[in-house]
Design an enzyme around this catalytic site. Structure first.
Site, PDB file in Angstrom:
ATOM      1  N   PRO A 170      23.070 -13.617  46.578  1.00 62.16           N
ATOM      2  CG  PRO A 170      22.418 -11.401  46.546  1.00 62.16           C
ATOM      3  CD  PRO A 170      21.882 -12.772  46.764  1.00 62.16           C
ATOM      4  CD  GLU A 171      29.103 -16.551  46.422  1.00 60.47           C
ATOM      5  OE1 GLU A 171      30.313 -16.295  46.407  1.00 60.47           O
ATOM      6  OE2 GLU A 171      28.658 -17.703  46.300  1.00 60.47           O
TER       7      GLU A 171
END
Length: 293
Positions: free
Chosen positions: A2-3
């Protein structure tokens, strides 16, 4: 992994159940995730009130009324589930199944107010550590992080100063967390497309000989801030097994301009280019070689 927009979406989903609430009980169901849990993990959190739930780059930071701050990272597959009064909220049109296997529910926080927050991580690449709240700026994971890409601090001037003299590619420079914190592969590709800049361009070309910002630097700063803001508003991208705390799927992936769109037409108006994929430093880069120069 996840960013930043996904982590910010998680933070916003957890905040109502955590901020201002005490940890009534803390249960770690295994001795470690990516790293071993800190000594006396349960005892150091139970009874403490959450003062704030913040985000720094891709880290979640729980500040308490005690000496310890809880620093958490989702790793590749980590996610949270919030259950309250026997129900798990899951609004929205798009949903993905949540992992419900007890073997993957590794940490459970029972919060004042009735919420149960469960951390689920099939691959166990995430982690939770306790840091000295009074000396967070010295914490090894945080002390060298660059500017956040979500506010006006990220400007053409800052990009020019950070990239001046660098012969590395623009893509590699943007992924350097000591320069700009929290940018990952997906949103770098999208921001470079919006700014019409090639990922192979030398980073140093965004600064003038005197060290000032070129028009490209200003354009890139605006594109980064915009793509991150749009992704947060859309709930992130939720690729593969990452999801929001309520189980809802992120929407931003449905508006990708270049990421994972190899061989498809470029979406820049009047551009006749086709999205290409190249590999830079072991990571896939998607871009249009016609309008990104």
């Amino acid at each position: 992994m996840p960013e930043l927009p996904e982590v910010e979406t998680v933070r916003r989903g957890l905040a109502p159940a955590m901020e201002g609430r005490r940890f009534l009980s803390v249960e770690a169901r295994r001795p470690d995730l990516r790293f071993p849990f800190p000594e006396r993990f349960r005892e150091r959190l139970e009874g403490r009130r959450v003062v704030s739930l913040d985000r720094r780059a891709k880290y979640l930071l729980v500040r308490t009324d005690g000496p310890d701050a809880l620093l958490m990272h989702l790793g590749m597959s980590g996610s949270f589930r919030v259950d309250q009064r026997g129900e798990t909220a899951s609004p929205g049109a798009f949903h993905i199944p949540r992992s419900k296997a007890a073997a993957h529910d590794h940490v459970v926080f029972d919060m004042e107010g009735g919420a149960r927050i469960t951390y689920n991580d099939p691959r166990r690449f995430g982690f939770m550590i306790l840091a000295d709240a009074a000396r967070l700026e010295e914490q090894p994971l945080l002390k060298n992080l660059g500017v956040e890409p979500t506010g006006n601090a990220l400007s053409g001037d800052l990009i020019a100063a950070a990239f001046r003299g660098k012969a590395t590619s623009l893509k590699a420079a943007l992924l350097d967390q000591t320069l700009i914190a929290g940018l990952g592969n997906i949103y770098v590709c999208e921001a470079l497309w919006r700014a019409h800049l090639s990922p192979r361009r030398q980073a140093g070309t965004l600064a003038t000989a005197a060290g000032g910002p070129t028009a490209r630097a200003t354009r890139l700063a605006e594109a980064i801030r915009a793509v991150i803001a749009d992704a947060i508003a859309a709930g992130g991208s939720t690729l593969r097994d990452h999801a929001q705390p309520n189980g809802e799927l992120g929407y931003f992936q449905h508006t990708f301009a270049v990421y994972d769109r190899e061989h498809e037409p470029c979406r820049t108006p009047n551009c006749r280019g086709t999205v290409q994929r190249i590999v830079q430093n072991g990571r896939s880069t998607f871009f249009c070689p016609v309008c990104q120069r």
